[in-house]
Scaffold this active site. Structure first.
Site, short mmCIF file in Angstrom:
data_model
loop_
_atom_site.label_atom_id
_atom_site.label_comp_id
_atom_site.label_asym_id
_atom_site.label_seq_id
_atom_site.Cartn_x
_atom_site.Cartn_y
_atom_site.Cartn_z
N ASP A 1 0.84 -1.21 0.00
CA ASP A 1 0.00 0.00 0.00
C ASP A 1 0.87 1.26 0.00
O ASP A 1 0.54 2.25 -0.64
CB ASP A 1 -0.92 0.03 1.22
CG ASP A 1 -1.95 -1.09 1.21
OD1 ASP A 1 -2.25 -1.62 0.11
OD2 ASP A 1 -2.44 -1.44 2.30
N CYS A 2 1.98 1.20 0.71
CA CYS A 2 2.89 2.35 0.78
C CYS A 2 3.53 2.64 -0.58
O CYS A 2 3.76 3.79 -0.93
CB CYS A 2 3.98 2.11 1.83
SG CYS A 2 3.32 1.98 3.51
N VAL A 3 3.81 1.58 -1.35
CA VAL A 3 4.34 1.76 -2.70
C VAL A 3 3.32 2.51 -3.55
O VAL A 3 3.65 3.47 -4.24
CB VAL A 3 4.69 0.39 -3.34
CG1 VAL A 3 4.91 0.52 -4.83
CG2 VAL A 3 5.92 -0.21 -2.66
N PHE B 1 5.05 6.17 -0.61
CA PHE B 1 5.82 6.27 0.64
C PHE B 1 6.95 5.25 0.73
O PHE B 1 7.70 5.23 1.71
CB PHE B 1 4.90 6.09 1.85
CG PHE B 1 3.94 7.22 2.04
CD1 PHE B 1 4.39 8.52 2.22
CD2 PHE B 1 2.58 6.99 2.05
CE1 PHE B 1 3.51 9.56 2.39
CE2 PHE B 1 1.68 8.03 2.23
CZ PHE B 1 2.15 9.32 2.39
#
Length: 129
Positions: free
Chosen positions: A93-95, A99
């Site tokens: 999800d951060c990718v 982030f």
């Protein structure tokens, strides 16, 4: 702590943070190298979750340039509260949200205060031991 750990013959911990454990060639090459060259000297901790704020601060003190390349909005993230939902969220999800750098995993040797993003950097660390 390292003297105590040596006396107890406990392995030291290396954490490997990655958003895609199964399909990341750099991550798999680091894993294969550690399995074949380190025997019982290390406990390998695989994580697909974003590090805690404390971990981010610790890693930033070790090597801010590498960490900034891995965590694009590092300065902004370091100002967040420790309970922000980003910390502990899935790296995939951060990718998506920008982030986390999807190009490389991040390994951290907490005891030796070292980190890197590729096989060569971990080889260099282990050759010093």
């Amino acid at each position: 702590m390292s003297m105590f750990r040596t006396l107890q013959r406990q392995p030291r911990t290396i954490s490997l943070f990655t958003h895609d454990l199964e399909n990341s060639r750099p991550c798999l090459s680091i894993l294969e190298y550690l399995k074949s060259h380190t025997t019982n000297r290390f406990d390998l901790e695989l994580s697909t979750k974003f590090p805690t704020l404390d971990q981010v601060h610790y890693m930033n003190a070790i090597n801010p340039m590498i960490l900034r390349a891995q965590i694009p909005h590092l300065t902004k993230i370091m100002k967040l509260k420790s309970y922000d939902p980003l910390f502990g969220s899935q790296l995939s999800d951060c990718v998506t949200k920008g982030f986390w750098n999807k190009e490389a995993p991040l390994w951290v040797d907490w005891e030796k205060k070292a980190l890197g993003t590729d096989l060569q950097s971990i080889k260099e660390l282990l050759e010093k031991d």
